[in-house]
Design a protein around this motif. Structure first.
Motif, short mmCIF file in Angstrom:
data_model
loop_
_atom_site.label_atom_id
_atom_site.label_comp_id
_atom_site.label_asym_id
_atom_site.label_seq_id
_atom_site.Cartn_x
_atom_site.Cartn_y
_atom_site.Cartn_z
N GLN A 275 0.82 -1.22 0.00
CA GLN A 275 0.00 0.00 0.00
C GLN A 275 0.85 1.26 0.00
O GLN A 275 0.42 2.33 0.47
N GLN A 276 2.06 1.16 -0.57
CA GLN A 276 2.88 2.34 -0.79
C GLN A 276 2.54 2.92 -2.16
O GLN A 276 2.48 2.19 -3.15
N THR A 277 2.31 4.22 -2.21
CA THR A 277 1.96 4.87 -3.47
C THR A 277 3.19 4.90 -4.39
O THR A 277 4.27 5.34 -3.99
N LEU A 278 2.98 4.43 -5.60
CA LEU A 278 4.05 4.42 -6.59
C LEU A 278 3.99 5.66 -7.46
O LEU A 278 5.00 6.34 -7.65
N TYR A 279 2.84 5.92 -8.02
CA TYR A 279 2.62 7.11 -8.85
C TYR A 279 1.23 7.66 -8.56
O TYR A 279 0.26 6.90 -8.44
N ARG B 140 5.90 10.90 -9.36
CA ARG B 140 6.50 9.75 -8.70
C ARG B 140 6.37 9.92 -7.19
O ARG B 140 6.63 10.98 -6.65
N ALA B 141 5.97 8.85 -6.52
CA ALA B 141 5.81 8.91 -5.08
C ALA B 141 6.84 8.05 -4.35
O ALA B 141 7.18 8.34 -3.21
N LEU B 142 7.31 6.98 -5.00
CA LEU B 142 8.28 6.08 -4.36
C LEU B 142 9.60 6.15 -5.12
O LEU B 142 9.62 6.04 -6.34
N ARG B 143 10.69 6.32 -4.39
CA ARG B 143 12.00 6.42 -5.02
C ARG B 143 12.54 5.03 -5.33
O ARG B 143 13.29 4.45 -4.57
N ASP B 144 12.12 4.54 -6.44
CA ASP B 144 12.59 3.24 -6.93
C ASP B 144 12.80 3.39 -8.44
O ASP B 144 11.83 3.52 -9.20
#
Length: 430
Positions: A99-103, A108-112
């Protein structure tokens, strides 16, 4: 009022209507308190006919996003695509199984760095995840923040690639008719792979594939064994274990174990030339085959003592054949696995050697030429008889029609001695 303002009244009505004192849980499911197992019933099944009868609720179906489940091989790239027909001036969002926001939209929400934006419009949000790992497997959520929030799920399945199989159990050379067992193992497959055996192009029926879960709890180790009896034809054969898995997409992933089989020798005698005649040079080759190859050859002639020759060379040589060389010859090929004896009968006085193709051709040509000469001789004889008879008849007619012709007993008359008034010499043939 629109659907959002009517929703609390509908929920209140549904809670009063629920049978058996059921309560509405926070996740929107009905829970029967008087059932031992706590039966759950979806809220939409209870109030669906009431809620969706509203024109606003029917229109809100266009705001429901949709996705699709995806399958990807570990190390590959997967694309997650979410679409909506009516975005209601809201943005789409992708979240991972944690449940981590990606986009959120194009942000961009997650630094990956493995996660990249593919496409962002009011009606679509597509992202890609590269170098996918087994830990990336799970349910990804696409959300649109309307009232209420609507979501769609995409199940990402990551296939574990099986490792190259390993064959164990072969230690050293086998003897003919020995029975051997080989084992094969491959780890890292998800779901569990299947193993098959073959010898060259021939399928071997091994034991069913055994499956064991790996310590990571996600992949599996598979193993199988095969037992078979070896023959001399198996010397140098490859025993192949292959792993079959959907992640390989038809590619071959196998391991081969070459086996060596020891067996007793065999031999045969080959003459050179094939049809020996008296006066020729002859070589008798003793061709031995075995594993190991024969190290010694013993030549014998029946009725002769002692043996002719014992050598590491396989050929017996006759520099000049004569009648006394006729007889039956034996060659014994020997290795540390055993021995084998082959025989050959030599007949120097054979009167009917097998003709070669060239001599046969020459015989045919000679016959044709002889026949033509015979016809020519017959023709000349008939022609000679014809000319002799024809010329004699012609001269006889000439003699009868001339007054100066000689009598029958005269063969040649000389004009100078017997006739006057002429210098010519005439000859007559009767």
């Amino acid at each position: 009022m629109g659907a959002p303002s009517a929703l609390p009244l509908l929920l209140l009505f549904a809670s009063c209507w629920a049978p058996g004192g059921a309560n509405l849980s926070q996740d929107g499911y009905w829970q029967e308190q008087n059932l031992e197992l706590g039966t759950l019933a979806p809220l939409e099944e209870a109030v669906g006919s009431t809620v969706w009868s509203s024109p606003d609720m029917l229109a809100s179906q266009d705001s429901q996003p949709w996705t699709s489940d995806e399958t990807v091989v570990a190390g590959g790239t997967v694309v997650l695509k979410c679409q909506v027909k009516d975005h209601e001036d809201s943005s789409l969002q992708w979240s991972n199984p944690a449940q981590q926001t990606l986009y959120f939209g194009e942000k961009r929400a997650l630094r990956d760095n493995r996660i990249q934006l593919v496409r962002s419009t009011p009606h679509e949000l597509s992202i890609s995840i590269s170098n996918v790992a087994l830990a990336d497997e799970g349910e990804y959520t696409c959300s649109i923040f309307t009232m209420p929030v609507r979501t769609a799920k995409s199940l990402v399945t990551v296939l574990g690639i099986p490792q190259k199989p390993i064959i164990t159990g072969y230690k050293s050379s086998l003897r003919e008719k020995d029975t051997t067992t080989l084992n094969c193992q491959s780890s890292g497959s998800k779901p569990a792979a299947q193993l098959t055996w073959r010898k060259g192009d021939q399928e071997l029926h091994g034991e069913p594939t055994r499956i064991q879960e790996d310590p990571n709890g996600k992949t599996f180790t598979v193993s199988s064994s095969v037992t078979f009896q070896v023959t001399r034809e198996d010397d140098g054969a490859d025993i192949v274990c292959s792993v079959n898995h959907e992640s390989l997409k038809g590619a071959d992933r196998s391991t081969a174990q070459r086996i060596e089989v020891l067996y007793t020798p065999t031999a045969k005698i080959r003459p050179d030339p094939p049809h020996p005649r008296e006066g020729q040079k002859l070589l008798l080759h003793c061709e031995g085959r075995g594993n190991p190859a024969p190290q010694q050859y013993l030549w014998e002639k029946e009725g002769s003592v002692p043996p002719l020759r014992m050598t590491q060379e396989s050929a017996l040589i006759f520099p000049f054949l004569n009648k006394s060389d006729s007889g039956t010859y034996g060659c014994t090929a020997t290795s540390n696995m055993g021995s084998y004896k082959a025989y050959y009968t030599l007949n120097v006085n054979d009167p009917s050697p097998v003709p070669s193709s060239s001599s046969t051709y020459h015989a045919i040509i000679g016959g044709i030429v002889a026949f033509i000469v015979f016809l020519l001789l017959i023709l000349l004889i008939f022609l000679g008889h014809y000319l002799i008879r024809h010329k004699g008849t012609y001269l006889t007619h000439e003699a009868k029609g001339s007054d100066d012709a000689p009598d029958a007993d005269t063969a040649i008359i000389n004009a100078e001695g017997g006739q006057s008034g002429g210098d010519d010499k005439k000859e007559y043939f009767i």
